[in-house]
Design a protein around this motif. Structure first.
Motif, PDB file in Angstrom:
ATOM      1  N   HIS A  16       0.838  -1.209   0.000  1.00 50.88           N
ATOM      2  CA  HIS A  16       0.000   0.000   0.000  1.00 50.88           C
ATOM      3  C   HIS A  16       0.873   1.260   0.000  1.00 50.88           C
ATOM      4  CE1 HIS A  16      -2.493   3.247   1.442  1.00 50.88           C
ATOM      5  NE2 HIS A  16      -1.898   3.234   2.618  1.00 50.88           N
ATOM      6  N   LEU A  17       1.894   1.278   0.880  1.00 54.13           N
ATOM      7  CA  LEU A  17       2.766   2.455   0.946  1.00 54.13           C
ATOM      8  C   LEU A  17       3.500   2.656  -0.384  1.00 54.13           C
ATOM      9  CD1 LEU A  17       4.224   2.087   4.564  1.00 54.13           C
ATOM     10  CD2 LEU A  17       2.893   4.031   3.683  1.00 54.13           C
ATOM     11  N   LEU A  18       3.940   1.554  -0.948  1.00 54.26           N
ATOM     12  CA  LEU A  18       4.645   1.639  -2.232  1.00 54.26           C
ATOM     13  C   LEU A  18       3.712   2.196  -3.300  1.00 54.26           C
ATOM     14  CD1 LEU A  18       6.564  -1.764  -2.109  1.00 54.26           C
ATOM     15  CD2 LEU A  18       7.596   0.529  -2.016  1.00 54.26           C
ATOM     16  N   ALA A  19       2.486   1.703  -3.292  1.00 57.31           N
ATOM     17  CA  ALA A  19       1.516   2.159  -4.281  1.00 57.31           C
ATOM     18  C   ALA A  19       1.240   3.654  -4.139  1.00 57.31           C
ATOM     19  CB  ALA A  19       0.215   1.365  -4.142  1.00 57.31           C
ATOM     20  N   GLN A  20       1.352   4.134  -2.900  1.00 61.56           N
ATOM     21  CA  GLN A  20       1.125   5.562  -2.669  1.00 61.56           C
ATOM     22  C   GLN A  20       2.355   6.398  -3.033  1.00 61.56           C
ATOM     23  OE1 GLN A  20      -1.865   7.029  -1.358  1.00 61.56           O
ATOM     24  NE2 GLN A  20      -2.646   5.005  -1.925  1.00 61.56           N
ATOM     25  N   GLY A  21       3.403   5.724  -3.441  1.00 64.89           N
ATOM     26  CA  GLY A  21       4.579   6.464  -3.893  1.00 64.89           C
ATOM     27  C   GLY A  21       5.691   6.599  -2.870  1.00 64.89           C
ATOM     28  N   TYR A  22       5.524   6.011  -1.715  1.00 66.53           N
ATOM     29  CA  TYR A  22       6.595   6.084  -0.707  1.00 66.53           C
ATOM     30  C   TYR A  22       7.704   5.095  -1.057  1.00 66.53           C
ATOM     31  CZ  TYR A  22       3.087   8.738   1.795  1.00 66.53           C
ATOM     32  OH  TYR A  22       2.159   9.684   2.126  1.00 66.53           O
TER      33      TYR A  22
ATOM     34  N   ILE B 174      13.956   8.987   5.544  1.00 65.47           N
ATOM     35  CA  ILE B 174      12.761   8.147   5.398  1.00 65.47           C
ATOM     36  C   ILE B 174      11.559   8.995   5.005  1.00 65.47           C
ATOM     37  CG2 ILE B 174      13.404   6.276   6.965  1.00 65.47           C
ATOM     38  CD1 ILE B 174      11.663   7.743   9.098  1.00 65.47           C
ATOM     39  N   ASP B 175      10.654   8.378   4.257  1.00 64.50           N
ATOM     40  CA  ASP B 175       9.416   9.093   3.922  1.00 64.50           C
ATOM     41  C   ASP B 175       8.176   8.361   4.434  1.00 64.50           C
ATOM     42  OD1 ASP B 175       9.354   6.982   2.171  1.00 64.50           O
ATOM     43  OD2 ASP B 175       9.421   8.185   0.337  1.00 64.50           O
TER      44      ASP B 175
ATOM     45  N   VAL C  14       2.422  14.848   8.814  1.00 57.98           N
ATOM     46  CA  VAL C  14       1.951  13.509   8.455  1.00 57.98           C
ATOM     47  C   VAL C  14       0.678  13.672   7.633  1.00 57.98           C
ATOM     48  CG1 VAL C  14       1.100  11.314   9.362  1.00 57.98           C
ATOM     49  CG2 VAL C  14       2.921  12.540  10.592  1.00 57.98           C
ATOM     50  N   PRO C  15       0.619  13.149   6.430  1.00 62.18           N
ATOM     51  CA  PRO C  15       1.574  12.253   5.765  1.00 62.18           C
ATOM     52  C   PRO C  15       2.532  12.970   4.825  1.00 62.18           C
ATOM     53  CG  PRO C  15      -0.449  12.317   4.506  1.00 62.18           C
ATOM     54  CD  PRO C  15      -0.619  13.289   5.631  1.00 62.18           C
ATOM     55  N   GLU C  16       2.495  14.310   4.771  1.00 65.65           N
ATOM     56  CA  GLU C  16       3.285  14.986   3.740  1.00 65.65           C
ATOM     57  C   GLU C  16       4.768  14.640   3.828  1.00 65.65           C
ATOM     58  OE1 GLU C  16       1.028  16.303   5.652  1.00 65.65           O
ATOM     59  OE2 GLU C  16      -0.573  16.793   4.237  1.00 65.65           O
ATOM     60  N   GLN C  17       5.328  14.735   5.067  1.00 65.77           N
ATOM     61  CA  GLN C  17       6.744  14.403   5.198  1.00 65.77           C
ATOM     62  C   GLN C  17       6.963  12.932   5.528  1.00 65.77           C
ATOM     63  OE1 GLN C  17       7.510  18.086   7.823  1.00 65.77           O
ATOM     64  NE2 GLN C  17       9.551  17.372   7.264  1.00 65.77           N
ATOM     65  N   ILE C  18       6.084  12.428   6.360  1.00 61.92           N
ATOM     66  CA  ILE C  18       6.214  11.038   6.831  1.00 61.92           C
ATOM     67  C   ILE C  18       4.842  10.369   6.797  1.00 61.92           C
ATOM     68  CG2 ILE C  18       6.572   9.608   8.886  1.00 61.92           C
ATOM     69  CD1 ILE C  18       9.192  10.437   8.007  1.00 61.92           C
ATOM     70  N   ALA C  19       4.786   9.214   6.164  1.00 62.21           N
ATOM     71  CA  ALA C  19       3.563   8.413   6.232  1.00 62.21           C
ATOM     72  C   ALA C  19       3.706   7.427   7.381  1.00 62.21           C
ATOM     73  CB  ALA C  19       3.350   7.661   4.926  1.00 62.21           C
ATOM     74  N   ILE C  20       2.588   7.107   7.995  1.00 61.50           N
ATOM     75  CA  ILE C  20       2.608   6.145   9.116  1.00 61.50           C
ATOM     76  C   ILE C  20       1.547   5.081   8.877  1.00 61.50           C
ATOM     77  CG2 ILE C  20       2.298   5.822  11.601  1.00 61.50           C
ATOM     78  CD1 ILE C  20       3.166   8.717  12.029  1.00 61.50           C
TER      79      ILE C  20
ATOM     80  N   SER D 299      -1.372   7.832   5.455  1.00 61.18           N
ATOM     81  CA  SER D 299      -0.571   7.284   4.359  1.00 61.18           C
ATOM     82  C   SER D 299      -1.204   7.635   3.011  1.00 61.18           C
ATOM     83  CB  SER D 299      -0.450   5.762   4.506  1.00 61.18           C
ATOM     84  OG  SER D 299      -1.727   5.168   4.429  1.00 61.18           O
ATOM     85  N   ALA D 300      -1.867   8.781   2.965  1.00 63.30           N
ATOM     86  CA  ALA D 300      -2.543   9.187   1.726  1.00 63.30           C
ATOM     87  C   ALA D 300      -1.515   9.592   0.674  1.00 63.30           C
ATOM     88  CB  ALA D 300      -3.497  10.338   2.001  1.00 63.30           C
ATOM     89  N   ARG D 301      -1.894   9.389  -0.581  1.00 63.04           N
ATOM     90  CA  ARG D 301      -0.989   9.660  -1.693  1.00 63.04           C
ATOM     91  C   ARG D 301      -0.374  11.052  -1.599  1.00 63.04           C
ATOM     92  NH1 ARG D 301      -0.738   7.002  -6.305  1.00 63.04           N
ATOM     93  NH2 ARG D 301      -2.718   5.996  -5.848  1.00 63.04           N
TER      94      ARG D 301
END
Lengths: 342, 342
Positions: free
Chosen positions: B179-185, B247-248, B272-278, B338-340
């Motif tokens: 999911h995080l990868l799909a969101q571009g992280y 880390i992002d 969150v989530p701009e700088q860091i997704a959780i 963890s939004a795009r």
DNA sequence: CAATCGCTTGGTAGCGCTGTCAATATCAGT
DNA sequence: ACTGATATTGACAGCGCTACCAAGCGATTG
């Protein structure tokens, strides 16, 4: 003709006694009161039991002795992490002892509690731990006539059934409000969920503190019968703001509500504690590490459970606590969320 | 001479039988298998039992029948609210049934678990619920020879001892990372506490997902054997930032850590989530109402406990579940944290 | 009408342990 | 040496219930 049900391989007390060269009754005594044996027999029985890997049959013991080694525990909820702390204390205290726990969930209903109580007592428990001081009249009567140590936990009050350990929810809430007042807050809201008897007494403490200072206003109070949650904290806080937009602080009857209120403040970009002070209740672990850190009333839940179990055991072993009512107190943890306004 | 220990007032099965005008054995059958009686006697015994307020003596029953109606439950922790949900499910499923629960805490030690297992099995439980799939070889052997339904809970894996219900922690963690990868992280950190076998498998899932995409970097992993807490989440997150400032996103093995990480972000004014997704794990109630709302992997803990208990009961009553291994799955709850990225 | 079958019911004994009390061993005091 | 007191030990029966087997009984069958 009835059968012979003899199980050949099983290790019974008789086998241990035989190997040790004593009578079964002496072997039995070894497990219940080793001091009553002479040192020689004691050692012989001990090594025989170990060699055979003997494990006593608790059902037979219970039947013959007319009592069990089970301590009944009645709590209102398994969800509420307040009770999981209490339970942990109870389990820790009983760990390694001969006693075990029978747990039942009353779901905050004293009728359900009474039903479970009858069920428990019919099995002759060694002791009983029960939550709170609000039982039905019948429950009280039953417990007063039964012959086993009983500890009421979570709060203290007049006329214990037997023993009691807890603290005053009234005083604890009042102290929390006193702290807010001392910090200069005046329009202090109240958020309550579930509204069980202990929460009611916290409300009473709040009301007393507010009335004493002439600040009481029913508009400041928002309560619901719904079980607590963080989400509910946000909702109730929103309700409170709608009723009393001029509040400068909020006292929440537990930490979940407080956390929910904090998040709601953030959503509304209200500064904590500058615009709104927040105080919770119980001091769960997260309160000290939130941002800002959240003030709360610390209660000794683990100790409460642990001591309750110890009180039962001590009584069972003939060392009844000198003081049947133990007030564990509380402390107001003053953190950023209720820091003095500038 | 031995005494006569007859307790005069007590209501035994014999009294019920007498009042109902049947033999004790027929009365006994009424409580164990009412269908075996004719309708007339069934009604007579029933009303006699009710009239006298008869409560069966479980110790006598256990002794005579050589089995109990107790289901043993072995869990690693009473603190962790994951297990309180499971327990609630178990208790709910058994509520109103003839079965009761005997709970013990292994404290995450499989040696302790083995000891408790021996203790339990010596009392011939009706069934057993045990956590996880990592038992000692001896534990496994003991359980395989014992004749009672056993359910392993919390995860699924190969070669169940008997029955099994849970989900794949590996897959769940991998899905969270996907999911995080799909969101571009891309620089996704890992925070782990306690590191019990299930957490280890989540780490494996993380590693697999990261390796698959060529993004794996050991610097991104921070783990500790310390038990989890919100405070620890903040500390570990700080450690991670020190090791890998670029880390992002961060995947936390549970929601407490995620909440701690969120607070640490706020303290550092990291958006969150701009700088860091959780992303957390378990989807505890508060995740949906935090600010921002926190993404998590939802696991069906209550259902797991409930179904485990049901599987035991069904087996005991001769209706063994067709499928001994139940995968309850999971779902990635995608929320604001963890939004795009824009 | 006897033989057979299935359903319901009852008799007997015993599950494994411990309470009660008696019996024996041990010991101090005279 | 003897008495009385105390510490150990054992015999017996029974705690309340259920497993096992057998018997009673009406219905079915050839």
């Amino acid at each position: 003709m009835a059968r012979k049900r003899i199980t050949p391989g099983k290790i019974r007390l008789a086998e241990v006694a035989k190997l040790a060269g004593v009578s079964p009754i002496t072997a039995s005594r070894f497990f219940r009161n080793p001091e009553a044996l002479s040192a020689g027999k004691r050692a012989r029985v001990e090594s025989a039991a170990k060699e055979l890997g003997y494990v006593p049959n608790l059902a037979a013991r219970a039947l013959a002795s007319q009592r069990t080694e089970v301590i009944g525990v009645l709590i209102p909820s398994l969800t509420n992490n307040v009770f999981s702390d209490v339970l942990r204390g109870i389990y820790d205290a009983l760990d390694g002892s001969r006693y075990s726990i029978q747990l039942a969930n009353t779901r905050y209903s004293i009728l359900q509690e009474e039903r479970l109580l009858r069920l428990f007592l019919a099995q002759k428990p060694a002791g009983l731990i029960i939550t709170g001081i609000n039982q039905t009249a019948d429950s009280r009567r039953i417990m007063e006539t039964v012959d086993c140590p009983i500890v009421q936990i979570m709060e203290v009050g007049p006329s214990p059934i037997d023993m009691m350990i807890g603290f005053s929810h009234f005083d604890a809430a009042k102290a929390a409000i006193a702290h807010l007042l001392a910090q200069g807050y005046r329009r202090i809201g109240f958020l309550g969920a579930r509204m069980d008897p202990r929460v009611q007494r916290r409300l009473d403490g709040y009301r007393s503190a507010m009335t004493d200072t002439g600040l009481f206003d029913p508009q400041l109070i928002v309560t619901t019968a719904i079980p607590t949650s963080v989400t509910l904290g946000g909702t109730l806080f929103a309700d409170l703001l709608a009723k009393a937009p001029d509040i400068d602080a909020v006292f929440c009857v537990n930490d979940d509500l407080a956390l929910g209120a904090l998040f709601e403040c953030k959503r509304r970009h209200m500064a904590v504690p500058e615009q709104i002070a927040i105080v919770g209740f119980n001091d769960l672990e997260f309160m000290a590490s939130s941002e800002p850190t959240l003030s709360s009333v610390r209660t000794n839940r683990y100790e409460m459970g642990r001591n309750a179990a110890v009180m039962v055991i001590e009584t069972l072993e003939g060392r009844r606590p000198a003081e049947p009512v133990v007030d564990l107190g509380f402390s107001v943890m003053e953190r950023q969320s209720s820091a003095r306004r500038n």
